[in-house]
Design an enzyme around this catalytic site. Structure first.
Site, short mmCIF file in Angstrom:
data_model
loop_
_atom_site.label_atom_id
_atom_site.label_comp_id
_atom_site.label_asym_id
_atom_site.label_seq_id
_atom_site.Cartn_x
_atom_site.Cartn_y
_atom_site.Cartn_z
N ASP A 123 -49.98 -13.07 5.80
CA ASP A 123 -50.06 -13.37 4.36
C ASP A 123 -48.75 -14.06 3.97
O ASP A 123 -47.67 -13.49 4.09
CB ASP A 123 -50.24 -12.07 3.57
CG ASP A 123 -50.51 -12.33 2.09
OD1 ASP A 123 -51.14 -11.48 1.46
OD2 ASP A 123 -50.08 -13.37 1.56
N ASP B 116 -53.74 -18.62 1.67
CA ASP B 116 -52.48 -18.18 2.28
C ASP B 116 -52.62 -16.93 3.14
O ASP B 116 -51.65 -16.26 3.40
CB ASP B 116 -51.41 -17.98 1.18
CG ASP B 116 -51.41 -16.59 0.59
OD1 ASP B 116 -52.51 -16.02 0.44
OD2 ASP B 116 -50.32 -16.09 0.28
N GLU B 117 -53.82 -16.66 3.60
CA GLU B 117 -54.05 -15.37 4.26
C GLU B 117 -55.08 -15.50 5.37
O GLU B 117 -56.10 -16.15 5.19
CB GLU B 117 -54.58 -14.44 3.16
CG GLU B 117 -54.43 -13.00 3.43
CD GLU B 117 -55.00 -12.20 2.26
OE1 GLU B 117 -55.09 -12.71 1.13
OE2 GLU B 117 -55.39 -11.07 2.51
P1 TTP Z 1 -50.99 -13.89 -2.97
O1 TTP Z 1 -50.90 -13.88 -1.48
O2 TTP Z 1 -51.66 -12.76 -3.64
O3 TTP Z 1 -49.54 -13.95 -3.60
P2 TTP Z 1 -48.28 -14.72 -3.11
O4 TTP Z 1 -48.48 -15.38 -1.79
O5 TTP Z 1 -47.83 -15.66 -4.19
O6 TTP Z 1 -47.22 -13.58 -3.02
P3 TTP Z 1 -47.12 -12.43 -1.92
O7 TTP Z 1 -45.78 -12.65 -1.30
O8 TTP Z 1 -47.20 -11.17 -2.70
O9 TTP Z 1 -48.24 -12.61 -0.95
O10 TTP Z 1 -51.69 -15.21 -3.44
C1 TTP Z 1 -51.50 -16.46 -2.79
C2 TTP Z 1 -51.42 -17.57 -3.80
O11 TTP Z 1 -52.57 -17.55 -4.65
C3 TTP Z 1 -50.24 -17.45 -4.74
O12 TTP Z 1 -49.07 -18.06 -4.22
C4 TTP Z 1 -50.73 -18.14 -5.97
C5 TTP Z 1 -52.22 -17.92 -5.98
N1 TTP Z 1 -52.56 -16.88 -6.96
C6 TTP Z 1 -53.00 -17.27 -8.22
O13 TTP Z 1 -53.14 -18.46 -8.49
N2 TTP Z 1 -53.30 -16.31 -9.15
C7 TTP Z 1 -53.15 -14.98 -8.89
O14 TTP Z 1 -53.42 -14.15 -9.79
C8 TTP Z 1 -52.68 -14.58 -7.60
C9 TTP Z 1 -52.52 -13.12 -7.26
C10 TTP Z 1 -52.42 -15.56 -6.67
MG MG Z 2 -49.37 -14.31 -0.19
#
Ligand code: TTP
Ligand code: MG
Length: 472
Positions: A22, A140-141
């Site tokens: 992730d 992103d996962e």
């Molecule tokens: P996430 O993997 O949930 O968050 P992240 O990568 O920004 O942070 P983390 O380090 O906690 O993993 O989501 C991936 C991308 O999806 C994030 O960069 C932006 C987008 N996103 C949104 O647009 N709206 C949201 O509410 C969330 C949770 C994520």
């Molecule tokens: Mg993320």
């Protein structure tokens, strides 16, 4: 966890090795790629945000910005209160705010999906190179099955006694992403998907958490119930009411009681809390659309009855899209007139949205064309989906329904024949594929999440698990 294995404990060489990758604050990390001067600074990426303006919502915030209380889904106005915009603040030569009551400033950027997708593609390429099976969950996962590439075998002596080959392999994957793409990932390693998922969340950002098969229970037991993959706030509240606060409590709970309270889902959560998850990592794409339909007990021409049903369906579909992090660009309805005439109408929006109110108003507007007509079934659908965020609490691996086809359909409309077997009053949850596919659909609760075609091995592999789609 890699640092907490009991000395001398052995791992079963037959166990699978699953990685969950992730990316850290992904959109913000992407912004830093093209603006390296943002490294180490609070960065906020806003959906619907425009430079200098205050509208939109936070898509993500860098970890530096999170320290100031900025987080995903917060309105930009709230974020600006917590973290003023650099451009609006008087700064000294080092870029720090001059006013002592302003601890830090934020660097706000609008979402640039096209760029993030390019970065994501580079990351995914590495992941596919590092594993035979990659299950992409969102931009992103992803889950990787690397059983054939490494082993649970421990290496080294002394302090290194507990390090496994799998840990070294996961570190290699992380380093490749960092070196070749320039963004960081948190990686969880475990004997199955749900343990790997919890592990990757455990030590963000830039984390690497390895949970060997023999330490699964000791890793999971102390975790708060909400950390169990699939437990959202609603289920957590109910579980706490039952005196279940930790994963260990859930694991120790009577499966029968959980079954009585939550159905099959309760039993599944119990298995998860125990670290049992025998899902194979199956490669998959993402759903192309989400829809729900519902039949009237008998055909009606009552406008208000139709509107009421459409409102409920719209709310349901919008909620499901939100819970999966899906934004939609097309909103459509389906209207079935007796005997079997299926009409579909759709409207495309200028950009992807997550807006339940809009789903309702567009669906109702499209419905006006059928005012006064006799109707026996209606449906609401969102399509042209954009997965901005992670799979969050959704149980992606359980979400595939067999046989859902997702051939793209352009916005507009059409007329088809409907399947008489669907003419009961149950609500079915299906994909809105090519119009012809309606005819073959069986009514009942199914989910259109994820499969890309009706012969998709993923769909087959997860058949029978569709009942677990409604985790919050
Ligand atoms: P996430 O993997 O949930 O968050 P992240 O990568 O920004 O942070 P983390 O380090 O906690 O993993 O989501 C991936 C991308 O999806 C994030 O960069 C932006 C987008 N996103 C949104 O647009 N709206 C949201 O509410 C969330 C949770 C994520
Ligand atoms: Mg993320």
């Amino acid at each position: 966890m890699s640092g907490e294995t009991l000395p001398g404990a052995r791992c079963d060489a037959e166990e699978r090795i699953v990685l969950h990758v992730d990316m850290d604050c992904f959109y913000a990390s992407c912004e830093r790629l093209r603006e390296p001067e943002l490294e180490g600074k609070p960065v906020v990426v806003g959906m619907g945000y425009e430079p200098g303006e205050g509208h939109g919502a936070v898509a993500t915030a860098s970890y530096e910005a999170r320290e100031h209380g900025v987080d995903s889904a917060q309105p930009i106005t709230g974020a600006l209160n917590a973290l003023p915009r650099a451009e609006d603040t008087e700064l000294d030569a080092d870029g720090d705010p001059i006013a002592p009551d302003i601890p830090a400033v934020g660097h706000y950027r609008p979402v640039d999906m096209a760029f993030y997708k390019e970065v994501s593609a580079q990351v995914k390429e590495i992941l596919h190179d590092c594993a035979d099976v990659v299950r992409e969950v969102s931009i992103d996962e992803a889950y990787l099955d690397v059983t054939e590439r490494t082993a649970w075998q421990t290496v080294g002596g002394g302090d290194d006694e507990r390090r496994t080959l799998a840990e070294g392999y996961a570190r290699h994957v992380k380093q490749r992403i960092d070196r070749d793409v320039g963004v960081t990932a948190s990686v969880g390693v475990g004997p199955n998907m749900s343990v790997a998922k919890v592990a990757s969340d455990y030590d963000k950002p830039n984390g690497l958490v390895v949970v060997r098969p023999d330490e699964v229970r000791s890793f999971l037991d102390p975790l708060d119930i909400e950390e169990v993959h699939g437990v959202g706030p609603v289920t957590a509240r109910e579980l706490r009411e039952m005196g279940i606060d930790t994963a260990g409590d859930l694991a120790a709970a009577e499966p029968r009681l959980l079954g009585e309270r939550f159905g099959e889902r309760g039993r599944e959560l119990h298995r998860r809390a125990r670290g049992d998850d025998d899902r194979a990592v199956t490669p998959t794409g993402l759903p192309k659309s989400l829809s729900r339909e519902s039949a009237f007990t008998k055909p009606t021409s009552e406008t208000e009855a139709m509107r009421e049903k459409v409102r409920a369906l719209a709310a349901d579909v919008a909620e499901r899209a939100r819970s999966r992090g899906a934004l939609y660009r097309t909103i459509g309805i389906k209207v079935v007139q007796p005997p079997f005439e299926v009409n579909t109408r759709a409207m495309s929006l200028p950009g992807p949205v997550d807006d339940p109110g809009l789903v309702e108003s567009v669906a109702l507007k499209l419905l006006t064309e059928f005012d006064g007509d006799r109707v026996r079934k209606v449906g609401v659908r969102v399509s042209n989906l954009d997965f901005a965020e992670s799979d969050q609490a959704s149980l992606d691996g359980w979400e595939q329904a067999a046989g859902a086809s997702t051939a793209p359909e352009s916005a507009g409309g059409g007329t088809e024949r409907d399947d008489p077997s669907g003419a009961d009053a149950r609500t079915s949850e299906t994909d809105w594929p090519t119009l012809g596919d309606w005819a073959n659909r069986v009514a009942g609760d199914t989910d259109d999440g994820g499969s890309t075609d009706s012969s998709d091995p993923v769909a087959e592999a997860t058949d029978g698990q569709a009942s677990l789609t409604e985790f919050e």
